[in-house]
Design an enzyme around this catalytic site. Structure first.
Site, short mmCIF file in Angstrom:
data_model
loop_
_atom_site.label_atom_id
_atom_site.label_comp_id
_atom_site.label_asym_id
_atom_site.label_seq_id
_atom_site.Cartn_x
_atom_site.Cartn_y
_atom_site.Cartn_z
N ARG A 47 -8.57 0.50 2.48
CA ARG A 47 -7.12 1.23 2.42
C ARG A 47 -6.89 2.77 2.37
NH1 ARG A 47 -2.72 -0.89 2.96
NH2 ARG A 47 -3.12 -2.69 1.55
N ARG B 125 -10.43 -4.05 12.05
CA ARG B 125 -10.89 -3.40 10.89
C ARG B 125 -11.56 -3.88 10.00
NH1 ARG B 125 -5.04 -2.89 7.31
NH2 ARG B 125 -4.79 -5.44 7.40
N HIS C 31 -4.22 3.52 12.35
CA HIS C 31 -3.57 3.66 11.42
C HIS C 31 -3.84 4.83 10.40
CE1 HIS C 31 -1.30 1.87 8.03
NE2 HIS C 31 -1.10 0.88 8.69
N GLU D 239 1.10 6.74 12.94
CA GLU D 239 0.30 5.88 13.54
C GLU D 239 0.42 5.73 14.98
OE1 GLU D 239 0.84 2.27 11.44
OE2 GLU D 239 1.17 3.38 9.49
O1 TA6 Z 1 1.75 0.44 9.62
C1 TA6 Z 1 2.52 0.01 8.57
C2 TA6 Z 1 2.57 -1.40 8.20
O2 TA6 Z 1 2.67 -2.20 9.17
C3 TA6 Z 1 3.30 -1.84 6.99
O3 TA6 Z 1 4.25 -2.68 7.44
C4 TA6 Z 1 2.31 -2.14 6.05
O4 TA6 Z 1 1.94 -3.48 6.09
C5 TA6 Z 1 1.05 -1.11 6.36
O5 TA6 Z 1 1.06 -1.52 7.84
C6 TA6 Z 1 -0.16 -1.73 5.50
O6 TA6 Z 1 -0.58 -2.85 5.96
P1 TA6 Z 1 -2.09 -3.63 5.35
O7 TA6 Z 1 -2.31 -5.02 6.15
O8 TA6 Z 1 -3.03 -2.47 5.66
O9 TA6 Z 1 -1.61 -3.72 3.82
#
Ligand code: TA6
Length: 310
Positions: A56, A86, A179, A285
């Site tokens: 995260r 990932r 991301h 992103e």
């Molecule tokens: O990039 C934005 C997103 O798609 C949000 O909708 C949120 O889900 C974020 O990614 C984080 O996703 P994750 O699977 O890492 O919790």
């Protein structure tokens, strides 16, 4: 340039002090520091690093699907959100350095001590292929493929690039996205520039199609998929208190996702810490996520982002 390759992490440091650290789990960039040792990305204080869940923060790599697999795309229907890249263990393939600035020859003829540091850079390469993918993951997306992910640390930039090769005898399609979690000091004073007039899908309102006017500012959960009008060459900028902090330049990536979970969503994620950490981060992103890139047998697809601190 020094490289240290621990069991799960690769770190590179330039003589000018900049550094980058990459975790082999997901080839996730964990840290990127400037020449003064100042961290430029955001990493959750409660992120998992044990392989039980995607990291995260930093720069998770999204492939072959962005978000939950759409109902009309059976090929990725069994994959976890944001795909398997990932949450797979990548191999470190090695590093290469480049000194594109002139090198001052000292009187003694040795140059390394005096090398001009204007354009020194180090590239770290990581690989993931169908051959070293966990078998149970391979079953969920049964294509023969190769991924080379490169992280290039420069004196004034950080680039990430991905080369996807189709090593199968039939085509496959995919989405890809970097991301990136940028570190900022206050989301309430932060805006995203460069998206003016861009169409976007608002994920907080059922993917409603809208058009951006002026800079993006943040007052609540924000989750949008933009397609900037200027195309990939147009930089998107993170601006704080009216001052540009980062430019993001894209290569072959037509979309930009902007995300901040805001208070409730942040508090609802066990691996998002501290709870008010949403004030200190913004995700901008670079990706190709509206539609699918199709790769014919034997073909390769290349994309990149370059982040330039201002
Ligand atoms: O990039 C934005 C997103 O798609 C949000 O909708 C949120 O889900 C974020 O990614 C984080 O996703 P994750 O699977 O890492 O919790």
């Amino acid at each position: 340039v020094s490289i240290s390759h621990g069991s799960s992490r690769v770190t590179a440091v330039l003589p000018t002090g900049q550094s980058v650290e990459v975790h082999l789990y997901g080839a996730t960039v964990l840290s990127w520091k400037d020449s003064r040792g100042q961290e430029q990305l955001w990493l959750s204080e409660t992120t998992k690093l044990d392989g039980s869940k995607a990291i995260r923060g930093g720069i998770p790599l999204v492939f072959p699907v962005f978000g939950p697999s759409p109902p009309d795309h059976p090929a990725t229907a069994q994959l976890p959100q944001h795909g398997f890249a990932r949450t797979s263990r990548w191999e470190f393939l090695g590093k290469s350095t480049s000194e594109s600035s002139e090198v001052f020859q000292s009187s003694r003829g040795q140059s390394s001590a005096e090398v001009a540091t204007a354009d020194l850079s180090v590239k770290l390469d990581f690989g993931l292929s169908s051959g070293n993918l966990e078998p149970e993951v391979r079953k969920l997306w049964p294509h023969a493929f190769g991924l080379i992910y490169s992280v290039t640390l420069g004196c004034n930039s950080l680039s990430t690039s991905l080369v996807v090769t189709n090593e199968d005898d039939k085509p496959f399609d995919f989405q890809v996205l970097f991301h990136t979690y940028f570190g900022i000091s206050d989301i309430n004073k932060t805006e995203i520039a460069g998206l003016d007039k861009a169409e976007y899908l608002d994920k907080t309102e059922g993917y409603a199609a809208k058009t951006q006017s002026a800079n993006v500012s943040f007052t609540r959960e924000t989750d949008r998929v933009y397609t900037p009008v200027g195309g990939p060459r147009e930089p998107v900028s993170i601006v704080e208190s009216g001052k540009k902090r980062f430019d993001v330049v894209r290569d072959n990536l037509g979309d930009v996702v902007v995300w901040n979970p805001w208070q409730d969503k942040a508090a609802g994620m066990a691996d998002f810490g501290p709870d008010d950490g949403y004030k200190k981060m913004v995700c901008v992103e670079a990706g190709s996520v509206r539609g699918w890139q199709v790769l014919e047998p034997g073909d390769a697809f290349e994309c990149a982002q370059t982040i330039v601190p201002q």
